[in-house]
Design a protein around this motif. Structure first.
Motif, short mmCIF file in Angstrom:
data_model
loop_
_atom_site.label_atom_id
_atom_site.label_comp_id
_atom_site.label_asym_id
_atom_site.label_seq_id
_atom_site.Cartn_x
_atom_site.Cartn_y
_atom_site.Cartn_z
N ASN A 98 0.83 -1.20 0.00
CA ASN A 98 0.00 0.00 0.00
C ASN A 98 0.87 1.26 0.00
N ARG A 99 1.93 1.24 0.80
CA ARG A 99 2.83 2.38 0.87
C ARG A 99 3.51 2.63 -0.48
N LEU A 100 3.82 1.53 -1.17
CA LEU A 100 4.47 1.63 -2.48
C LEU A 100 3.48 1.91 -3.61
N LYS A 101 2.18 1.92 -3.26
CA LYS A 101 1.12 2.13 -4.24
C LYS A 101 1.14 1.08 -5.35
N THR A 102 1.42 -0.18 -4.96
CA THR A 102 1.44 -1.30 -5.90
C THR A 102 0.03 -1.88 -6.01
N PRO A 103 -0.55 -1.95 -7.19
CA PRO A 103 -1.90 -2.53 -7.34
C PRO A 103 -1.91 -3.98 -6.84
N THR A 104 -2.83 -4.25 -5.90
CA THR A 104 -2.89 -5.57 -5.27
C THR A 104 -4.33 -6.06 -5.28
N LEU A 105 -4.53 -7.29 -5.74
CA LEU A 105 -5.87 -7.86 -5.87
C LEU A 105 -6.01 -9.09 -4.98
N LEU A 106 -7.22 -9.32 -4.46
CA LEU A 106 -7.56 -10.57 -3.79
C LEU A 106 -8.55 -11.30 -4.68
N VAL A 107 -8.18 -12.52 -5.07
CA VAL A 107 -8.91 -13.25 -6.10
C VAL A 107 -9.53 -14.53 -5.53
N SER A 108 -10.73 -14.86 -6.01
CA SER A 108 -11.47 -16.04 -5.54
C SER A 108 -11.64 -16.03 -4.03
N ALA A 109 -11.82 -14.84 -3.50
CA ALA A 109 -11.96 -14.68 -2.04
C ALA A 109 -13.36 -15.10 -1.60
N ILE A 110 -13.44 -15.55 -0.36
CA ILE A 110 -14.74 -15.84 0.23
C ILE A 110 -14.69 -15.44 1.70
N ARG A 126 -8.92 -5.51 9.47
CA ARG A 126 -9.71 -4.68 8.55
C ARG A 126 -8.83 -3.64 7.87
N LYS A 127 -7.88 -3.10 8.64
CA LYS A 127 -6.95 -2.12 8.08
C LYS A 127 -6.14 -2.73 6.94
N SER A 128 -5.78 -4.00 7.09
CA SER A 128 -5.00 -4.68 6.04
C SER A 128 -5.77 -4.74 4.73
N LEU A 129 -7.08 -4.88 4.82
CA LEU A 129 -7.90 -5.00 3.60
C LEU A 129 -7.86 -3.73 2.76
N LYS A 130 -7.53 -2.60 3.38
CA LYS A 130 -7.48 -1.33 2.64
C LYS A 130 -6.39 -1.33 1.57
N SER A 131 -5.48 -2.26 1.67
CA SER A 131 -4.39 -2.32 0.69
C SER A 131 -4.82 -2.90 -0.65
#
Length: 366
Positions: A98-110, A126-131
């Motif tokens: 997040n600090r590096l502004k690297t696009p990060t995706l969570l895939v097939s999440a449940i 919850r704060k981690s999810l903001k990334s």
């Protein structure tokens, strides 16, 4: 790694998550040859099996989630895009991404209400999810839950495993030893079994006239020999098949890994283990072949199992008696057998398409 090529990094905890990510990895590698692909694992069960058998250019363990590890790892890798599969939430890595502004995706999440994110004390997680730039979730319930804690950047794309098992169905799954072993007879396959499953199955195995394949979760020699001792039929383990005429063998014990997905293609009925033990294994691998599937009682949280139990394509059993009753009805009632298999096949076919939706989104970023 090639310092001159940009990197896309995918992280999978173990073998199951890798199978979810594989269709996406293959499609991205085909569409973006200008990138190199890094694949990381947390579990040896994923790394040891796939380190030399993956489309990724580099495969490594992900160092433990500490701030110093995250800082150093990301300095070295410098990924252009990061994809985490299903449950993988690594707070220190996510904070740095997040600090590096690297696009990060969570895939097939449940997501479920039981998880930390939705508890009063879950603020740190919850704060981690903001990334995450975007969440691709398996079902509408996950989207609703994310919305309750303020996340609208979510799409219900489904589960990429459906694309993966559909690929398996289209590929060549021929196994010469299974052709010989089955010899046009009916075959019962028990995959990823734990001792609790095997205790339920053994009486049936010792009395049935059908061919039987058992692929236990634990393939250590001590456990395999214990299973052989418990079997009263003619039995051989996979590592010894060259010494035997498989047509004359009743029970085949698979003491290696990597064959089960193809073996399911020879099953007329499949049992998937873990439902009496630590967690249900992959029911989609046999379901895609359009056959009935039987599991243990603990399948909550496994969406495809919940769906197919409700639709009566998968049957949940709680003890020896319910297992025996279920399997005998399937063998003896052909209409019931066909209907059950068709439910499973149709369900898998209708759930495909997650990979296409996710890659379309990723292509817009690259």
């Amino acid at each position: 790694m090639d310092a001159k090529k940009p990197t896309i990094w995918m992280h999978a905890a173990s073998l199951g998550e890798y199978e979810q990510g594989l269709p996406l990895l293959e499609k991205l590698k085909k569409d973006h040859p200008q990138y190199q692909f890094l694949l990381t694992f947390f579990s040896p069960s994923g790394f040891e099996v796939k380190k030399d058998k993956t489309p990724a250019d580099v495969v490594v363990y992900l160092p433990l989630d500490t701030k110093s590890n995250a800082d150093r790892f990301l300095q070295i890798v410098n990924p252009r895009l990061v994809i985490f599969i299903k449950y993988e939430i690594w707070p220190n890595y996510l904070h740095e991404l997040n600090r590096l502004k690297t696009p990060t995706l969570l895939v097939s999440a449940i997501f479920s209400k039981k998880q930390f994110f939705f508890k009063p004390f879950g603020g740190f997680m919850r704060k981690s999810l903001k990334s995450f730039l975007h969440f691709f979730v398996q079902d509408e319930n996950s989207k609703v839950l994310l919305k309750t804690i303020g996340f609208e950047n979510c799409s219900v794309s489904g589960d990429t495993r459906f694309d993966r098992v559909s690929q398996i169905l289209k590929s060549d799954s021929t196994l010469d030893f299974m052709e010989t072993f089955k010899s046009n007879q009916r075959c019962f396959v028990a995959g990823s079994t734990w001792p609790e499953d095997e205790a339920i199955l053994m009486d049936y195995i010792n009395t049935t006239n059908e061919k039987v394949v058992i692929a236990p979760h634990n393939i250590k020699e001590k456990h395999i020999e214990k299973m052989i001792a418990a079997t009263t039929k003619t039995v051989v383990k996979y590592s010894d098949i060259k010494k035997h005429d498989l047509k004359e063998i009743s029970v085949l014990l698979i003491d290696t890994i990597g064959l089960l997905t193809k073996i399911y293609g020879y099953a007329d009925i499949a049992y998937v283990g873990g439902g009496f033990a630590t967690g249900l294994h992959n029911t989609l691998e046999p379901a895609v072949f359009g056959i009935p599937v039987i599991i243990g009682p603990n399948y909550e949280g496994f969406k495809e199992a919940e769906d197919l139990v409700a639709q009566k394509g998968i049957f949940s059993v709680s003890d020896k008696n319910s297992f025996n009753t279920t399997v005998e009805k399937l063998w003896n009632d052909n209409d019931h057998y066909k209907k059950t298999g068709n439910i499973n096949h149709s369900y898998v076919q209708k759930q495909q398409g997650a990979t296409k939706e996710i890659t379309t989104f990723i292509n817009s970023l690259l």
